[in-house]
Design a protein around this motif. Structure first.
Motif, PDB file in Angstrom:
ATOM      1  N   ILE A   1       0.892  -1.283   0.094  1.00 42.06           N
ATOM      2  CA  ILE A   1       0.000  -0.016   0.028  1.00 42.06           C
ATOM      3  C   ILE A   1       1.002   1.182   0.003  1.00 42.06           C
ATOM      4  CG2 ILE A   1      -0.152   0.320   2.388  1.00 42.06           C
ATOM      5  CD1 ILE A   1      -3.034   1.104   2.042  1.00 42.06           C
ATOM      6  N   LYS A   2       0.454   2.300  -0.651  1.00 38.61           N
ATOM      7  CA  LYS A   2       1.177   3.506  -0.539  1.00 38.61           C
ATOM      8  C   LYS A   2       1.353   4.036   0.711  1.00 38.61           C
ATOM      9  CE  LYS A   2      -0.182   4.887  -5.169  1.00 38.61           C
ATOM     10  NZ  LYS A   2      -1.058   5.981  -6.201  1.00 38.61           N
ATOM     11  N   GLN A   3       2.552   4.439   1.239  1.00 38.16           N
ATOM     12  CA  GLN A   3       2.958   4.702   2.469  1.00 38.16           C
ATOM     13  C   GLN A   3       2.131   6.008   2.897  1.00 38.16           C
ATOM     14  OE1 GLN A   3       7.101   5.223   3.041  1.00 38.16           O
ATOM     15  NE2 GLN A   3       7.052   6.029   5.330  1.00 38.16           N
ATOM     16  N   ARG A   4       2.023   6.853   2.111  1.00 40.24           N
ATOM     17  CA  ARG A   4       1.280   7.918   2.735  1.00 40.24           C
ATOM     18  C   ARG A   4      -0.305   7.494   2.842  1.00 40.24           C
ATOM     19  NH1 ARG A   4       1.749  12.710  -1.263  1.00 40.24           N
ATOM     20  NH2 ARG A   4       0.063  13.523  -0.037  1.00 40.24           N
ATOM     21  N   LYS A   5      -0.779   6.615   2.441  1.00 39.62           N
ATOM     22  CA  LYS A   5      -1.943   6.031   2.750  1.00 39.62           C
ATOM     23  C   LYS A   5      -2.312   5.763   4.209  1.00 39.62           C
ATOM     24  CE  LYS A   5      -6.013   5.120   0.492  1.00 39.62           C
ATOM     25  NZ  LYS A   5      -6.775   5.869  -0.633  1.00 39.62           N
ATOM     26  N   VAL A   6      -1.226   4.933   4.768  1.00 36.30           N
ATOM     27  CA  VAL A   6      -1.479   4.605   5.999  1.00 36.30           C
ATOM     28  C   VAL A   6      -0.020   4.731   7.007  1.00 36.30           C
ATOM     29  CG1 VAL A   6      -3.086   2.655   5.595  1.00 36.30           C
ATOM     30  CG2 VAL A   6      -0.521   2.430   5.465  1.00 36.30           C
ATOM     31  N   ASN A   7       1.006   5.691   6.410  1.00 36.50           N
ATOM     32  CA  ASN A   7       2.282   5.652   7.287  1.00 36.50           C
ATOM     33  C   ASN A   7       3.012   6.773   6.612  1.00 36.50           C
ATOM     34  OD1 ASN A   7       3.836   4.542   9.507  1.00 36.50           O
ATOM     35  ND2 ASN A   7       5.206   3.456   7.780  1.00 36.50           N
ATOM     36  N   SER A   8       2.463   8.034   6.716  1.00 38.16           N
ATOM     37  CA  SER A   8       3.345   9.118   6.200  1.00 38.16           C
ATOM     38  C   SER A   8       4.411   9.504   7.329  1.00 38.16           C
ATOM     39  CB  SER A   8       2.525  10.419   5.797  1.00 38.16           C
ATOM     40  OG  SER A   8       1.349  10.106   4.986  1.00 38.16           O
ATOM     41  N   PHE A   9       5.538   9.892   6.746  1.00 32.14           N
ATOM     42  CA  PHE A   9       6.772  10.454   7.312  1.00 32.14           C
ATOM     43  C   PHE A   9       6.558  11.919   7.528  1.00 32.14           C
ATOM     44  CE2 PHE A   9       9.786   6.577   7.064  1.00 32.14           C
ATOM     45  CZ  PHE A   9       8.876   5.904   7.636  1.00 32.14           C
ATOM     46  N   PRO A  10       7.253  12.517   8.734  1.00 32.06           N
ATOM     47  CA  PRO A  10       7.416  13.757   8.755  1.00 32.06           C
ATOM     48  C   PRO A  10       8.747  14.357   8.303  1.00 32.06           C
ATOM     49  CG  PRO A  10       7.739  12.761  10.792  1.00 32.06           C
ATOM     50  CD  PRO A  10       7.450  11.642   9.714  1.00 32.06           C
ATOM     51  N   PRO A  11       9.092  15.448   7.729  1.00 33.60           N
ATOM     52  CA  PRO A  11      10.049  15.889   7.272  1.00 33.60           C
ATOM     53  C   PRO A  11      11.488  15.345   8.394  1.00 33.60           C
ATOM     54  CG  PRO A  11       8.766  17.646   7.054  1.00 33.60           C
ATOM     55  CD  PRO A  11       8.005  16.669   7.865  1.00 33.60           C
ATOM     56  N   GLY A  12      12.405  15.023   7.566  1.00 28.95           N
ATOM     57  CA  GLY A  12      13.717  14.657   8.500  1.00 28.95           C
ATOM     58  C   GLY A  12      13.703  13.152   8.462  1.00 28.95           C
ATOM     59  N   ALA A  13      12.621  12.415   8.262  1.00 32.75           N
ATOM     60  CA  ALA A  13      12.626  10.948   8.022  1.00 32.75           C
ATOM     61  C   ALA A  13      12.837  10.517   6.904  1.00 32.75           C
ATOM     62  CB  ALA A  13      11.304  10.514   8.790  1.00 32.75           C
ATOM     63  N   CYS A  14      13.718   9.648   6.278  1.00 38.00           N
ATOM     64  CA  CYS A  14      13.997   9.100   5.009  1.00 38.00           C
ATOM     65  C   CYS A  14      14.458  10.338   4.255  1.00 38.00           C
ATOM     66  CB  CYS A  14      12.692   8.702   4.497  1.00 38.00           C
ATOM     67  SG  CYS A  14      12.579   6.656   4.607  1.00 38.00           S
TER      68      CYS A  14
ATOM     69  N   GLU B   1      13.608   9.542  17.811  1.00 38.50           N
ATOM     70  CA  GLU B   1      14.631   9.249  18.902  1.00 38.50           C
ATOM     71  C   GLU B   1      16.127   9.432  18.323  1.00 38.50           C
ATOM     72  OE1 GLU B   1      13.387   5.028  17.523  1.00 38.50           O
ATOM     73  OE2 GLU B   1      12.461   6.799  17.782  1.00 38.50           O
ATOM     74  N   TRP B   2      16.552   9.288  17.335  1.00 33.04           N
ATOM     75  CA  TRP B   2      17.610   9.402  16.769  1.00 33.04           C
ATOM     76  C   TRP B   2      17.967  10.905  16.090  1.00 33.04           C
ATOM     77  CZ3 TRP B   2      20.021   5.387  18.652  1.00 33.04           C
ATOM     78  CH2 TRP B   2      19.449   4.026  18.756  1.00 33.04           C
ATOM     79  N   GLY B   3      18.099  11.682  17.103  1.00 32.44           N
ATOM     80  CA  GLY B   3      18.601  13.211  16.686  1.00 32.44           C
ATOM     81  C   GLY B   3      17.301  14.039  16.488  1.00 32.44           C
ATOM     82  N   ARG B   4      16.033  13.703  16.725  1.00 28.11           N
ATOM     83  CA  ARG B   4      15.087  14.609  16.361  1.00 28.11           C
ATOM     84  C   ARG B   4      14.286  14.659  17.662  1.00 28.11           C
ATOM     85  NH1 ARG B   4      13.154  11.255  12.157  1.00 28.11           N
ATOM     86  NH2 ARG B   4      11.143  11.648  12.728  1.00 28.11           N
ATOM     87  N   ASP B   5      13.281  15.662  17.708  1.00 28.29           N
ATOM     88  CA  ASP B   5      12.398  15.925  18.921  1.00 28.29           C
ATOM     89  C   ASP B   5      11.055  15.190  18.873  1.00 28.29           C
ATOM     90  OD1 ASP B   5      11.404  16.612  21.285  1.00 28.29           O
ATOM     91  OD2 ASP B   5      11.157  18.918  20.802  1.00 28.29           O
TER      92      ASP B   5
END
Length: 465
Positions: free
Chosen positions: A372-385, A411-415
């Motif tokens: 399934i397209k990622q933004r359909k159920v699992n969108s990432f914020p800026p900074g991920a990927c 948890e790896w360098g982001r808030d």
């Protein structure tokens, strides 16, 4: 013109023919002038009454000593209390006010409206029943009941599994921010599950030994899914969610968003988006046609696992598993300690890499896996990927109203708390009702007005100085 019924004449006698004694040879009946009342040739009232009684055969009931009875009955009736109603109507409060009101324009308008409503009473009854059902099933909490039934809303077929208490403070300190993230995430999932009638299973993911010789941290989600399937034997689909996820659009149901049309919302051919560069389909003379096909049998009913892909491959922060014999077999092999013992030092992403290896090397796995397209159920914020955060396949887009945000790797360098708080506020703003939008518009207008006044005052001070 004289009447043919007997009637008394003012001067005595009768006007009707046959009741007067004929006089002379003429055929006219006329009263004799010389005999006024009771004359010899005249028929008196008493004689006519007696003749009438003889014709009927019985006279009126007239017992003897009639005067005696009348006298006693009259004395008895006079001694009884009188219950005769008073015909003088009492004055009522407000008499005539409604009449005066009807003469006014408002009264005339009310009368016209009442007449129209009476004429259209049957359609109005239907509209009233529809409005009552709308309020009953969509405004009151009763709608959650029918949404949760399997034969109406279908909510009982879905179970949300939420990983909570990640680590449990064993491996690292769990501070106020971590507790705040967990509180907001759990509250978000509870509200969503309650709204659509889904079951919610909150799992304690504290780090502990599953066996005497291993920790198997992050692999326990496989065992958790198996236990949840046993706990909810009538559920069909199980949705796994990591703690650092937030449902941005609670108005989307899983049925309308994904499962009502699996043929369009999912894809079977990994070549459509293949960051792992997996060769597909498998080739071999001993494989059946379904395994060698890029889409399996092509039927939505054969889909038992739905997985999104990010920039590095499979992502199990949000995925779906269906109850089936194939799923039981997959979970057993996935949880097998042999795979952990041999590959836990090599597989950096642990259970995620294990699933990728099974998909790559086990032919029986591919026909039942859909993506399934990622933004359909699992969108990432800026900074991920990636640092840019503008990948249209991966990162959250406010204008498209993406369903869910996964703060993966925060948890790896982001808030983590900052991201959770900002997306929570954004979700509240996007899902306001009309009344809340109206109030916010007024408050924003007042703020802008105040800021404009402050700016004008500062400009005036600068000019004066």
């Amino acid at each position: 013109m004289s009447s043919r019924s007997p009637s008394p004449h003012h001067g005595g006698g009768w006007l009707s023919p046959g009741l007067m004694t004929p006089q002379g040879t003429s055929g006219r009946s006329s009263p004799t002038r010389g005999y006024a009342n009771g004359g010899a040739n005249n028929v008196t009232w008493a004689a006519a009454q007696a003749r009438s009684a003889e014709v009927k055969g019985y006279g009126a009931f007239a017992p003897r000593n009639n005067n005696f009875f009348n006298r006693h009955l009259r004395s008895i009736s006079q001694s009884l209390p009188s219950f005769a109603p008073s015909y003088a109507e009492k004055e009522k409060f407000g008499r005539g006010r409604w009449t005066r009101f009807q003469r006014t324009r408002l009264g005339q308008l009310a009368t016209r409206v009442g007449r129209k409503m009476w004429r259209w009473r049957k359609p109005l009854y239907v509209v009233a029943v529809l409005l009552f059902c709308l309020l009953l099933f969509y405004v009151t909490p009763l709608y959650r009941l029918w949404r949760g039934t399997s034969f109406l809303g279908g909510g009982s077929k879905f179970v949300i599994i939420l990983a909570a208490n990640q680590g449990g403070g064993v491996m690292e300190w769990k501070g106020p921010r971590e507790w705040a993230i967990e509180r907001d995430s759990v509250k978000n999932k509870k509200k969503y599950a309650k709204n659509w009638g889904y079951e919610l299973e909150i799992v304690d993911m504290s780090t502990k030994k599953r066996y005497a010789h291993e920790w198997r941290e992050s692999w326990e989600k496989v065992d958790t899914i198996r236990n949840t399937m046993r706990k909810y034997p009538h559920a069909e689909w199980f949705w796994w969610l990591d703690l650092n996820t937030f449902i941005m659009e609670p108005s989307y149901s899983l049925q309308s968003h994904i499962f009502n049309n699996l043929q369009k919302t999912t894809y079977r051919d990994i070549n459509d988006y293949n960051p792992l560069n997996i060769s597909h389909p498998l080739t071999g003379e001993y494989l059946d046609p379904e395994t060698r096909s890029t889409v399996g049998d092509g039927k939505p009913s054969s889909i038992n696992l739905i997985v999104p892909q990010d920039c590095s491959g499979f992502n199990l922060g949000s995925f779906f598993v269906r109850r089936s014999v194939w799923t039981d077999r997959l979970l057993d092999i996935w949880w097998d300690p042999v795979g952990y013992e041999q590959k836990h030092m090599e597989w950096e992403h642990k259970e995620q890499d294990s699933l990728e290896a099974m998909y790559r090397n086990q032919p029986w796995v591919r026909p039942h896996v859909a993506f399934i397209k990622q933004r359909k159920v699992n969108s990432f914020p800026p900074g991920a990927c990636g640092e840019r955060g503008d990948d249209p396949m991966i990162h959250y887009k406010e204008k498209d109203r993406d369903f869910l945000v996964n703060m993966a790797g925060c948890e790896w360098g982001r808030d983590c708390w900052g991201e959770m708080y900002s997306y929570r506020q954004l979700s509240n703003r996007l899902n306001r009702n009309p009344w809340e939008k109206f109030k916010d518009g007024i408050s924003d207008g007042v703020k802008r007005l105040r800021e404009g006044r402050k700016k004008d005052k500062k400009d005036d001070k600068k000019k004066q100085s």
